[in-house]
Design a protein around this motif. Sequence first.
Motif, PDB file in Angstrom:
ATOM      1  N   GLU A   1       1.734  -3.075   4.069  1.00 45.28           N
ATOM      2  CA  GLU A   1       2.139  -1.683   3.891  1.00 45.28           C
ATOM      3  C   GLU A   1       3.296  -1.528   2.923  1.00 45.28           C
ATOM      4  O   GLU A   1       3.274  -0.715   2.029  1.00 45.28           O
ATOM      5  CB  GLU A   1       2.552  -1.118   5.244  1.00 45.28           C
ATOM      6  CG  GLU A   1       1.661  -0.026   5.665  1.00 45.28           C
ATOM      7  CD  GLU A   1       2.148   0.651   6.917  1.00 45.28           C
ATOM      8  OE1 GLU A   1       1.299   1.254   7.573  1.00 45.28           O
ATOM      9  OE2 GLU A   1       3.345   0.583   7.227  1.00 45.28           O
TER      10      GLU A   1
ATOM     11  N   ASP B   1      -2.223  -7.699   1.272  1.00 44.14           N
ATOM     12  CA  ASP B   1      -2.575  -6.394   1.821  1.00 44.14           C
ATOM     13  C   ASP B   1      -1.522  -6.055   2.853  1.00 44.14           C
ATOM     14  O   ASP B   1      -1.605  -6.453   4.005  1.00 44.14           O
ATOM     15  CB  ASP B   1      -3.968  -6.474   2.456  1.00 44.14           C
ATOM     16  CG  ASP B   1      -4.391  -5.132   3.018  1.00 44.14           C
ATOM     17  OD1 ASP B   1      -5.201  -5.128   3.959  1.00 44.14           O
ATOM     18  OD2 ASP B   1      -3.907  -4.106   2.516  1.00 44.14           O
TER      19      ASP B   1
ATOM     20  N   ASN C   1       0.817  -1.210   0.000  1.00 42.80           N
ATOM     21  CA  ASN C   1       0.000   0.000   0.000  1.00 42.80           C
ATOM     22  C   ASN C   1       0.842   1.247   0.000  1.00 42.80           C
ATOM     23  O   ASN C   1       0.542   2.206  -0.693  1.00 42.80           O
ATOM     24  CB  ASN C   1      -0.922   0.006   1.225  1.00 42.80           C
ATOM     25  CG  ASN C   1      -1.864  -1.163   1.190  1.00 42.80           C
ATOM     26  OD1 ASN C   1      -2.128  -1.709   0.147  1.00 42.80           O
ATOM     27  ND2 ASN C   1      -2.346  -1.541   2.357  1.00 42.80           N
TER      28      ASN C   1
END
Lengths: 150, 486
Positions: B210, B208, B177
């Motif tokens: 960081e 998913d 992300n």
Amino acid sequence: MSNLKLKKESVRVLKLRMMITGFVAGVFLYVTMSISNFFYFVDASLSSIFFEWFPKGYQFNNWTRESLTFISICIVSILITYVYYLLFKKIYNVWFGMIFGVFMWLIIYVWLLAGDLSLNDVTTSGCIFILYGIFISCTIGYDFLDADLT
Amino acid sequence: MTSYNKQPVFRNLDSVKRFMEEEVGVGKSFDAEYRELIIHDTRVHMYYVNGLCETQVIVEVLELLIQTDELERSDIPIEDLIRNRIAHQQFEESTDLDKIVTDMLSGLMAIFIEGYDKVMIIDVRSYPGRGPEEPDTERVVRGSRDGYTENIIENTALTRRRIRDHRLRNEMIQVGNRSKTDLCITYIKDLADPKLLQLVKDKLEAIDIEGLSMTDKTIEEFIVHQGFNPFPLVRYTERPDVASDHLFEGHIILMIDTSPSMVIIPISYFHHLQHAEEYRQAPAIGSFVRLVRFIGIFVSLFLLPFWYLLATNDQFLPDMLHFIGPEDEGNVPLLVQIVLADLGVEFLRMAAIHTPNPLSTAMGLIAAVLIGEIAIEVGLFTPEVILYVSLCAIGTYATPSYELSVANKMSRLFFMLSTALFGLPGLVISATIYFIGLINTHALRVPYFWPLIPFNFKALLQILIRYKMPSEQTRPSITSPKQRNR
């Protein structure tokens, strides 16, 4: 028409592979049991088990005994593999192979030997037979799975 | 994660400037900058990140745009004019603000034109980095010495150079992300298993996280469910020739930006025992090297517990091996000696990694002298313990795959403990548990101990003996290639 031809081919290939598997499994069994016998891990080697079952009149020297045991173990192994292939070829499960190996151990070792067995003997030969059973079951199961997919 | 999808691209350049200053930090971060040009009375802003861009290319593009102002007609719409005058081969237009911001922060240049609703993006990237050098862990005596680098574009180029087939595919996705790291899935279209490919893509898109600072290792953990299994379920390589060889066999390779290690899937235990060196020598010599390596790995696993069993239990020793077992037990029990020696080897390894190069020779001498001579003279170790522990350590380093050598070390500890506690039944049962664990492992639908169990004679022979190249006719079947014959 070509579909049928393909199926016959793959069955024949499977049977050939199964025989090679049986042979190699027999070799593995013989080699590991001989090494265990060399280091006194097991009480009685395969040749002594085999020859207990044999009529006692003949006296062979060591090399003849060992080679006869080797050949007969390989043949017996191929037969066992063929029986497994006919009965259980659809099962692809490690635990089932283990049970099969223990079953083989009970037959070949315990029933035929019927002597008193030390803990070392039981664990060593038991584990060898478990690996033998897993070898045969996983190979035949996976080959069948693979051939079915292609 | 903020998404700008709801916002249309601003037509007013002052709003753009405000947006860039607030969100991206243009003006605050010294390296996020912009340049304003006025072409035919229309303002044009160019946003870029200093350090990731190649200045020369930007200057040439700017030159041509400045010339446009003077030399060209002013009745053509400004965006068509600029589009035709940008002197760069990679050109794109976008309205996705997410993509524009990400691209700008990856090193591309974003051009905003007053009154135009699309943004032009030019790829002027130039990442800092090293050239292709031979990797440390995969050296060969003879052969190509290039290795992958941290730049994903260079890596795909190195691979394409070896596989010029039109069916080679490099699919790029972005993972993470905050890091938005580029990840490339490389495969040969008619060789790789399409089901596996779909599975891998689904898993990657579901990640998913960081950021991917530990790149390949993190990706590996998401794809194969490792759990408590210490064995490596994927193979890494830093050599383009090894990677292209695996692609020909039907494997799939994941390339991750900022990492020179490529992830190869699907993999079995025996793939970890191959090394490029064997293919650089004659077939007979390659086979010899391979067999010696197998012996080395077997030694690193079983020699120490086996020796310990024979040394402590005299009844297992056959006559011809009566010399095994220390003459006098020494002051320290055998098991403690072995544990201390193993710990010592571990310390050596860590010291070798953390010591800077100039000191390493001196440290090596100290270590050798300390552990060897003095430990024996003091009475801490018997020579036999040192011999067998060092043999095991050498066998560990003969393993081509570093991850596998560490996993084997753990297994050896397990065997050692169970032998020390339970004697022969301990060794035999722990070895059986080890093999059953290996057989039960499946990495991405492939049995880990193939082709030994499940048994495949042809493939096993290809692993044990290095066949000469002209006779390698078929591909190994675990990759389920669509084409079996080469």
